[in-house]
Write an enzyme that holds these catalytic residues in place. Structure first.
Site, PDB file in Angstrom:
ATOM      1  N   HIS A 312      12.652 -15.066 -48.694  1.00  0.00           N
ATOM      2  CA  HIS A 312      13.397 -13.845 -48.380  1.00  0.00           C
ATOM      3  C   HIS A 312      14.683 -13.743 -49.195  1.00  0.00           C
ATOM      4  O   HIS A 312      15.139 -12.627 -49.485  1.00  0.00           O
ATOM      5  CB  HIS A 312      13.738 -13.809 -46.889  1.00  0.00           C
ATOM      6  CG  HIS A 312      12.557 -13.522 -46.011  1.00  0.00           C
ATOM      7  ND1 HIS A 312      11.858 -14.511 -45.343  1.00  0.00           N
ATOM      8  CD2 HIS A 312      11.934 -12.359 -45.698  1.00  0.00           C
ATOM      9  CE1 HIS A 312      10.876 -13.958 -44.652  1.00  0.00           C
ATOM     10  NE2 HIS A 312      10.891 -12.664 -44.854  1.00  0.00           N
ATOM     11  N   GLY A 313      15.279 -14.871 -49.554  1.00  0.00           N
ATOM     12  CA  GLY A 313      16.509 -14.830 -50.340  1.00  0.00           C
ATOM     13  C   GLY A 313      17.312 -16.104 -50.192  1.00  0.00           C
ATOM     14  O   GLY A 313      17.002 -16.964 -49.355  1.00  0.00           O
TER      15      GLY A 313
END
Length: 375
Positions: A312-313
């Site tokens: 996701h990051g």
């Protein structure tokens, strides 16, 4: 232009889907026009967002990695090729937290990269022996699942792609596809939009009660928005003759976190299970890295959930989200192994209801971490 949002997008998609519907109802093959549909819609969406050069660069890079490994897979090590395939994703994620490298932005890069990596792993394992450039391109660039999944599997996708669909079956797929598009639009745009506008937006940014309210509201918003977007992607795939896998299966009825991840974002959780957890655990057992075999399982869960967070990051709240779910999965495993009443009580009656409520709240708190509101 964001996929599956706004009347203009749906109007353009309907126009571009019309030839596919005509071909399907005539009993003609859909694969050639299907790739053309994806390319045209990608050009419109990414061109309007200024990301078309990045998409072209991503495609050329991943195609070069694929063709190189397909040609010389017996000589090239997998540990070299997989990082090369992951490089564009890494650049995007690093650029999100380090402005010096914020020159590469690409919608859907996570989904497309995982599909590209899966092909390399299947080539290495021998489960994919022949894959043409056309099949590879269509699989990588399949528009319906670029922005919100699901993450399809190469063998399953190619099987649909190369199969001739009888007229009656296509008519059924068309009806189901339209239904999924309508239901997904209602879920993502109407229900998700109402929750965002009238529940989440008016909430104060600080305070215990507003934060608790935000936790519940954000959980419901993300479910309706994400499940709706996935449903629209699956429905569009049906119209193109591709039966992409479902991504949600009543997740809020889950009795524990293992059960939950078998129901929520199913394509991602099963991808991570098959290509991260299982490969790590089997390798660890094969080479006897640990005296206690259970250690491999616990570390496998940590590696899997941290990979999910990083997917996701790299922002702190995504990493914390990965750590949180790593801990939950390890606790879940320990309870299954060492506390017999846990297995018994989550199967029926009040015990099952309590497990469902606890699981929902554990996940909702995780989404509060995910949202970044706590940081």
């Amino acid at each position: 232009m964001i996929p599956y949002s706004g009347l203009l997008f749906f109007y353009l998609m309907a126009l571009l889907l019309l030839p596919a519907v005509i071909l399907g109802l005539m009993g003609k093959p859909l694969k050639t026009y299907g790739l053309a549909f994806s390319v045209m819609l990608l050009a419109i969406v990414f061109g309007e967002g200024g990301q078309l050069p990045a998409l072209i660069g991503f495609y050329l890079w991943e195609t070069a990695v694929f063709l190189t490994y397909r040609r010389w897979r017996e000589k090239l090590p997998l540990w070299l090729m997989v990082p090369l395939s992951l490089l564009p994703l890494a650049l995007v994620k690093v650029g999100e937290v380090w402005s010096v490298l914020a020159v590469f932005r690409l919608l859907g890069v996570s989904y497309m990269t995982f599909r590209a990596v899966e092909v390399l792993l299947n080539l290495h394992d021998g489960t994919v022996k022949v894959l043409s450039l056309f099949q590879w391109s269509y699989f990588l660039l399949f528009f319906p699942s670029v922005s919100s999944g699901p993450i399809d599997r190469c063998c399953r996708f190619v099987s649909d792609l190369e199969r001739k669909i009888p007229l009656e079956e296509y008519a059924s797929l068309l009806r189901r596809g339209v239904w999924k598009l309508m239901g997904g639009a209602f879920s993502a745009i109407v229900l998700g939009g109402l929750i965002w506008q009238y529940w989440l937006t008016p909430l104060p940014e600080k305070g215990l009660l507003p934060t608790l309210s935000y936790m519940y509201g954000y959980t419901l918003f993300l479910f309706f928005n994400f499940a709706g977007s996935s449903s629209m992607a699956v429905g569009t795939g049906y119209i193109l003759g591709i039966q992409a896998p479902e991504n949600f299966n009543q997740p809020f009825l889950s009795v524990d976190m293992k059960d939950f991840w078998a129901r929520w974002h199913i394509s991602l959780s099963t991808w991570l299970r098959d290509y991260v957890y299982t490969r790590f655990a089997m390798t660890a057992l094969k080479h006897r890295w640990f005296k206690n075999q259970r250690i491999a399982s616990y570390l496998g869960y940590i590696l899997t959930m941290m990979t999910m967070g990083i997917w996701h990051g790299l922002a702190p709240h995504y990493l914390a989200y990965g750590v949180y779910h790593s801990a939950l999965m390890c606790v879940n495993e320990a309870l299954d192994l060492h506390w017999k009443p846990f297995k018994k009580r989550k199967r029926k009656g009040w015990g099952q209801l309590c497990c469902v409520l606890v699981t929902f709240h554990l996940f909702a708190f995780g989404l509060l971490i995910f949202s970044g509101r706590l940081f």
